[in-house]
Write an enzyme that holds these catalytic residues in place. Sequence first.
Site, short mmCIF file in Angstrom:
data_model
loop_
_atom_site.label_atom_id
_atom_site.label_comp_id
_atom_site.label_asym_id
_atom_site.label_seq_id
_atom_site.Cartn_x
_atom_site.Cartn_y
_atom_site.Cartn_z
N LYS A 22 71.66 9.93 67.17
CA LYS A 22 70.45 10.66 66.78
C LYS A 22 69.32 9.67 66.50
CE LYS A 22 69.86 12.08 62.39
NZ LYS A 22 68.59 11.66 61.75
N ASN A 23 69.64 8.61 65.75
CA ASN A 23 68.57 7.71 65.30
C ASN A 23 68.13 6.70 66.35
OD1 ASN A 23 68.61 9.17 62.97
ND2 ASN A 23 69.76 7.66 61.79
N ARG A 92 60.32 15.18 59.41
CA ARG A 92 59.41 14.18 58.87
C ARG A 92 59.43 12.90 59.70
NH1 ARG A 92 61.16 10.14 57.17
NH2 ARG A 92 59.25 9.61 56.08
N CYS A 116 61.62 14.48 51.54
CA CYS A 116 62.70 15.33 52.07
C CYS A 116 63.78 15.39 51.00
CB CYS A 116 63.24 14.74 53.37
SG CYS A 116 64.19 13.24 53.09
N ARG A 121 59.50 9.97 50.89
CA ARG A 121 59.68 9.16 52.09
C ARG A 121 58.33 8.54 52.46
NH1 ARG A 121 64.38 10.81 54.84
NH2 ARG A 121 64.16 9.00 56.16
N PRO A 122 57.90 7.51 51.74
CA PRO A 122 56.58 6.92 51.98
C PRO A 122 56.47 6.34 53.39
CG PRO A 122 57.90 5.50 50.58
CD PRO A 122 58.67 6.78 50.72
N ILE A 123 55.25 6.22 53.88
CA ILE A 123 55.03 5.61 55.20
C ILE A 123 54.01 4.48 55.11
CG2 ILE A 123 55.65 7.70 56.50
CD1 ILE A 123 52.60 8.17 56.88
N ASP A 124 53.85 3.91 53.93
CA ASP A 124 52.86 2.83 53.75
C ASP A 124 53.14 1.65 54.68
OD1 ASP A 124 55.16 2.77 51.87
OD2 ASP A 124 54.40 0.79 51.40
N LEU A 125 54.41 1.36 54.91
CA LEU A 125 54.73 0.21 55.80
C LEU A 125 54.35 0.52 57.25
CD1 LEU A 125 58.21 -0.75 54.30
CD2 LEU A 125 56.00 -1.85 53.85
N ASP A 306 73.63 6.09 55.20
CA ASP A 306 73.98 7.38 55.82
C ASP A 306 75.48 7.66 55.74
OD1 ASP A 306 71.53 7.06 58.51
OD2 ASP A 306 71.33 7.52 56.38
N ILE A 328 69.07 2.43 48.81
CA ILE A 328 68.04 2.72 49.81
C ILE A 328 67.19 3.93 49.43
CG2 ILE A 328 67.58 3.23 52.24
CD1 ILE A 328 68.77 0.43 51.82
N ARG A 398 71.18 19.33 62.21
CA ARG A 398 70.12 18.35 62.51
C ARG A 398 70.70 17.09 63.14
NH1 ARG A 398 67.54 16.09 57.95
NH2 ARG A 398 66.65 14.83 59.60
C1 EPZ Z 1 65.96 5.77 59.19
O1 EPZ Z 1 65.06 6.44 58.33
C2 EPZ Z 1 67.01 6.81 59.56
N1 EPZ Z 1 66.36 7.92 60.23
C3 EPZ Z 1 67.72 7.31 58.30
O2 EPZ Z 1 68.75 8.19 58.73
C4 EPZ Z 1 68.36 6.11 57.59
O3 EPZ Z 1 68.96 6.55 56.40
C5 EPZ Z 1 67.28 5.07 57.28
O4 EPZ Z 1 66.61 4.68 58.51
C6 EPZ Z 1 67.87 3.81 56.64
O5 EPZ Z 1 68.81 3.26 57.49
C7 EPZ Z 1 65.99 7.80 61.53
O6 EPZ Z 1 66.17 6.76 62.14
C8 EPZ Z 1 65.37 9.01 62.17
P1 EPZ Z 1 63.47 3.36 56.34
P2 EPZ Z 1 63.65 5.71 57.92
O7 EPZ Z 1 62.06 3.37 56.73
O8 EPZ Z 1 63.14 4.96 59.07
C9 EPZ Z 1 61.34 2.98 52.13
C10 EPZ Z 1 70.04 10.15 58.71
O9 EPZ Z 1 70.77 10.69 57.86
N2 EPZ Z 1 60.08 2.97 52.90
O10 EPZ Z 1 64.36 2.24 56.77
O11 EPZ Z 1 62.78 6.74 57.31
C11 EPZ Z 1 62.02 4.35 52.14
O12 EPZ Z 1 61.48 5.16 51.11
C12 EPZ Z 1 68.70 9.57 58.29
O13 EPZ Z 1 70.32 10.04 59.93
C13 EPZ Z 1 58.89 2.67 52.25
O14 EPZ Z 1 58.87 2.42 51.05
O15 EPZ Z 1 64.17 4.72 56.80
C14 EPZ Z 1 63.47 4.02 51.91
O16 EPZ Z 1 63.67 3.86 50.53
C15 EPZ Z 1 68.44 9.72 56.81
N3 EPZ Z 1 57.74 2.68 52.97
C16 EPZ Z 1 63.64 2.66 52.61
O17 EPZ Z 1 62.31 2.14 52.80
C17 EPZ Z 1 57.72 2.96 54.31
O18 EPZ Z 1 56.63 2.93 54.94
C18 EPZ Z 1 64.31 2.72 53.95
O19 EPZ Z 1 63.53 3.55 54.74
C19 EPZ Z 1 58.94 3.27 54.95
C20 EPZ Z 1 60.11 3.25 54.23
#
Ligand code: EPZ
Length: 418
Positions: A22-23, A92, A116, A121-125, A306, A328, A398
């Site tokens: 999926k990812n 999202r 969620c 789920r911030p997107i600042d990065l 996960d 995480i 999902r």
């Molecule tokens: C991906 O989510 C996966 N989803 C998630 O899988 C997985 O749990 C996660 O990576 C970690 O491995 C998909 O690939 C679609 P991150 P993503 O950005 O990209 C923080 C599942 O069950 N963060 O690596 O959203 C965030 O809050 C799902 O299949 C910021 O602070 O994860 C989190 O604490 C759930 N700012 C940490 O980083 C940002 O701009 C990791 O998030 C982005 C993230």
Amino acid sequence: MNCYQIEGGHPLEGCLAVQGAKNSVLPILAACLLAPGRSVIHNCPDLSDVAATLDILSLLGCRVDRDGDTVTVDANGLCRGEIPDRLMREMRSSVIFLGALLARLGTAEMSYPGGCELGPRPIDLHLGALRALGAEIREDQGCLCCRGGRRLRGRELCLSMPSVGATENAMLAACGCPGTTTIVGAAREPEIVDLQNFLRAMGADVSGAGSTAIVIRGGRPLYPARYTIMGDRIAAATYLCAAAAAGGEVELTGIDPNHLSAVLACLEEAGCEIHTRQGGVALACHGPLQGISPVRTAPYPGFPTDAQAILMAALAGGEGATMFVENIFDNRYRHVDELRRMGASIQVAGRVAVVSGVGGLHGACVHSTDLRGGAALVVAALGAEGTTQVCGLKHIHRGYDGLDRCLRQLGAHIEHIS
Ligand code: EPZ
């Protein structure tokens, strides 16, 4: 009532081909936007998140077709860069379209992806990386109005934490940036390598995925490609934990065991017998699972967040105690209350959860709280005494392509009750 009805206590036996990841498929479908023409994606799982992604691609002007596990995306007709709020709320992770739209179309508009079930789920990065590449992003009353195109230029980017999504968004945008982009502090997940391989098939010059430094020489013409998605390591972990919880002997194919090292080490320590070969992994479990050393979730190659709920569910019905630390996400223990309804003994304090094996769980009526929490309840039910009903299947659909069908193939007594 829409639920799985599971009769526990039946060992799992047999062989199963694991679904496509999926990812991986979500960012790769977004990457199809980078080139006009028809890309063909094989081993694409039938998931509601994939369906939502295809809906968005259609809405943006692409032509999408599905024939079994093969999806075709014709991005010739891409004419819009606005993703409606309704679809952003549905998924999202649609934020992943941002980089590709800025690279190909030069414009993108979407509402802020909300939090969620796992917490904020911030997107600042994501936004920081895209702005560093020259994108103009205005945040206006919850809406992101973005401009890219000729403004984009390659450069060095530093991610303060190895965000999977931010790494992927930066890779996709960088393909449209003339010059060289280096992403320092990149996430190392196997799904990032899968995305790199697809981009290379499109003609992109990308290297370093799987390490913390990814280099993209952008601005080159890209072409549609054919690609086969890798196996889903979290789905594989789910079936292995199911066999560990229920007992028995299973073999999984279509998966790279190297993607599962951290999970396999935990299952082996808990008493399972593990055999790996190229493209597959086998597990045998003939006794109660034992407590193991602390499980701390971490970015790849650490223990995957996960798989936290899934392993916890298997251990809850075993013997001995195990401490989990969820590093995480802020709210990833929502499955604990539901496991307690099945007799689990789990203490939670902030990011720490201590599971004390009770030697066996009992059936109950439980509700999925999120995707992996729902899968965890199914894992627990397979090893429990009696019958369990798992409701809230929309979460499970999902990320799992026929979870009940696959488990029945391994001998589980699981039915979908509508
Ligand atoms: C991906 O989510 C996966 N989803 C998630 O899988 C997985 O749990 C996660 O990576 C970690 O491995 C998909 O690939 C679609 P991150 P993503 O950005 O990209 C923080 C599942 O069950 N963060 O690596 O959203 C965030 O809050 C799902 O299949 C910021 O602070 O994860 C989190 O604490 C759930 N700012 C940490 O980083 C940002 O701009 C990791 O998030 C982005 C993230």
